[in-house]
Scaffold this active site. Structure first.
Site, short mmCIF file in Angstrom:
data_model
loop_
_atom_site.label_atom_id
_atom_site.label_comp_id
_atom_site.label_asym_id
_atom_site.label_seq_id
_atom_site.Cartn_x
_atom_site.Cartn_y
_atom_site.Cartn_z
N ASP A 2 0.84 -1.19 0.00
CA ASP A 2 0.00 0.00 0.00
C ASP A 2 0.88 1.25 0.00
O ASP A 2 1.93 1.26 -0.63
CB ASP A 2 -0.93 -0.05 1.22
CG ASP A 2 -2.28 0.60 0.96
OD1 ASP A 2 -2.33 1.85 0.91
OD2 ASP A 2 -3.27 -0.12 0.78
N ASP A 4 4.79 5.68 5.56
CA ASP A 4 3.70 6.39 4.89
C ASP A 4 4.09 7.86 4.79
O ASP A 4 4.24 8.55 5.79
CB ASP A 4 2.41 6.24 5.72
CG ASP A 4 1.15 6.45 4.92
OD1 ASP A 4 1.22 7.15 3.90
OD2 ASP A 4 0.10 5.92 5.31
N ASP A 38 4.75 15.54 -2.55
CA ASP A 38 4.94 16.57 -3.57
C ASP A 38 5.34 17.92 -2.98
O ASP A 38 5.48 18.91 -3.69
CB ASP A 38 3.68 16.73 -4.44
CG ASP A 38 2.44 17.07 -3.62
OD1 ASP A 38 2.57 17.30 -2.39
OD2 ASP A 38 1.35 17.09 -4.20
N ASP A 74 3.84 20.25 -1.32
CA ASP A 74 2.99 21.43 -1.55
C ASP A 74 2.37 21.95 -0.25
O ASP A 74 1.45 22.75 -0.26
CB ASP A 74 1.88 21.09 -2.56
CG ASP A 74 0.90 20.05 -2.03
OD1 ASP A 74 1.16 19.48 -0.95
OD2 ASP A 74 -0.12 19.81 -2.70
N HIS A 95 -3.45 6.05 3.75
CA HIS A 95 -4.25 4.92 3.28
C HIS A 95 -3.72 3.59 3.83
O HIS A 95 -4.48 2.76 4.32
CB HIS A 95 -4.24 4.92 1.75
CG HIS A 95 -5.13 3.90 1.11
ND1 HIS A 95 -4.69 2.65 0.76
CD2 HIS A 95 -6.43 3.96 0.75
CE1 HIS A 95 -5.69 1.98 0.20
NE2 HIS A 95 -6.75 2.75 0.19
N VAL A 103 -7.23 -15.20 -6.39
CA VAL A 103 -7.31 -14.07 -5.47
C VAL A 103 -8.74 -13.92 -4.97
O VAL A 103 -9.69 -14.13 -5.73
CB VAL A 103 -6.85 -12.77 -6.17
CG1 VAL A 103 -7.10 -11.55 -5.30
CG2 VAL A 103 -5.38 -12.87 -6.54
N ASP A 144 -15.69 -12.41 -5.16
CA ASP A 144 -15.83 -13.58 -4.27
C ASP A 144 -16.55 -13.27 -2.97
O ASP A 144 -17.16 -14.16 -2.37
CB ASP A 144 -14.44 -14.13 -3.94
CG ASP A 144 -13.68 -14.55 -5.17
OD1 ASP A 144 -14.09 -15.55 -5.80
OD2 ASP A 144 -12.69 -13.87 -5.52
N SER A 171 -11.44 -0.52 -0.78
CA SER A 171 -10.13 -0.60 -0.13
C SER A 171 -10.23 -1.02 1.32
O SER A 171 -9.29 -1.61 1.87
CB SER A 171 -9.43 0.76 -0.19
OG SER A 171 -8.79 0.98 -1.41
#
Length: 386
Positions: A137, A161, A166, A168, A177, A278, A300, A340
């Site tokens: 991730d 993480d 960037d 900014d 996430h 999967v 699934d 997710s």
């Protein structure tokens, strides 16, 4: 959901080597231009066949990347090398971009929202065995739920993480996430040992190359009972990438792979969730399919995916308070929606059962997805609520 065209423009602006391809009208995919991925054992043969276009070959775990010149059509070239029949000659694919955020085809369906603290998951004293869950991730940020765990101390800096990649001065769109996904796993498998690998940037974008190499490292030197992939993509031909398929197969039958079905409200196959090997997970909103969730014959299972609560990063974003509430100040907890976050619930339930009853992960997965014990729905598979 966000303005998809605006999101796409931001992705293309940030990833200058990305391009939208659409060999089949209405079924676009994102790839890195002028790159071919080849499974390691096919690399020499593929390089020889494309030598007039090949600028460089870069070998690595599980996959080689061929950089091309003279701007050939990468999709046509991949199809020609693989062959037109049902059985591919060479394991070759464009380098598809994968997504794990509120972008286009995957990840959370909306922004995270601040939440009140949640009690920390507490491992049962009678767990029968150790279970490892690999999370590919955005990496992992420090959090009270796992800062004291041995496995957290062992993580490398490259798997952290990153909140503002960037620079900014604002958190990236998918900052946190991976930390959020890790918390969902722990809520259902408190004794699990987590193995975080960063394959997505803070904007929620990665590529097939990064995912395949992370999977290859898992297969070669790190054993995981369960692998959680809260990411994915559509492919240029709607067939599974043979490179990614082989990387997952190399994990062996002892490892269970769980992946999100994507957030396009579509039945178009989403990879790797649509692979037979999967467990593809859709999102529920109460008793129904969440409006954003993908669905189809290839799904699934379905689990709660709306306003899921979990661990999160700490930051105060740039948006001003509204009616006395700050919409983007986070103190380590959040709620978020998307396939997710349905996915790590299923991964956590499998890992938790394996640890509690000393089961192989595959046996635990069969139990969790047992259709004689749980209801099923067409296009959603087994319905899992807890």
């Amino acid at each position: 959901m966000f303005d998809q065209q605006a999101v796409l423009e931001r992705v293309l602006a940030r990833h200058r080597d990305a391009v939208v391809v659409e060999p089949v009208p209405g079924r676009p995919a994102l790839i890195r231009r002028d790159q071919l991925l080849v499974a390691g054992h096919d690399a020499a043969a593929a390089e020889d066949l494309v030598r007039r276009w090949c600028d460089a070959r870069e070998d690595g775990p599980g996959v080689a990347r061929l950089r091309l010149r003279a701007k050939p059509d990468v999709c046509e070239l991949a199809a020609e090398l693989a062959g037109d029949g049902p059985h591919r000659r060479l394991a070759v694919a464009p380098n598809h971009l994968v997504h794990g955020q509120p972008l286009w085809w995957s990840g959370p369906a909306d922004r995270p929202r601040p939440a009140s603290p949640i009690p920390a998951p507490r491992p049962a004293a009678d767990a029968c065995r150790d279970v490892t869950v690999a999370i590919l991730d955005t990496g992992l940020a420090p959090h009270p739920w796992f800062e004291g765990a041995d496995w957290f101390g062992e993580r490398s800096a490259e798997d952290a993480d990153v909140l503002d990649a960037d620079l900014d001065r604002a958190p990236d769109a998918q900052a946190g996430h991976g930390t959020f996904v890790a918390g969902v796993v722990l809520r259902h498998a408190p004794a699990a040992r987590l193995l975080a690998r960063r394959v997505l940037g803070g904007d929620g974008v990665g590529d097939e190359l990064g995912v395949v190499r992370a999977l290859a490292r898992l297969a070669e030197r790190d054993h995981a009972d369960v692998v959680n992939l809260s990411l994915g993509c559509h492919t240029y031909d709607d067939r599974p990438s043979p490179v990614l398929s082989r990387a997952i197969a190399a994990l062996g039958r002892r490892t269970v792979v769980v992946a999100c079905a994507g957030n396009a409200a579509s039945d178009r196959p989403f990879w790797p969730a649509a692979l037979k090997s999967v467990i593809g997970v859709a999102a529920l909103d109460g008793d129904d399919r969440a409006w954003f969730s993908n669905y189809g014959w290839w799904v699934d299972a379905a689990a709660p995916g709306v306003e899921v609560a979990s661990s999160f990063v700490r930051y105060d974003g740039p948006r001003p308070p509204v009616d006395g509430a700050d919409p983007d100040r986070f103190d380590g907890f959040a709620t978020w929606s998307g396939t997710s976050f349905a996915t790590p619930m299923v991964a956590g339930l499998i890992a938790g059962l394996a640890a509690a009853e000393d089961l192989a992960a595959v046996t635990a997965a069969d139990r969790v997805l047992d259709q004689t014990r749980r209801p099923t729905r067409p296009d959603l598979g087994v319905i899992i609520r807890s």
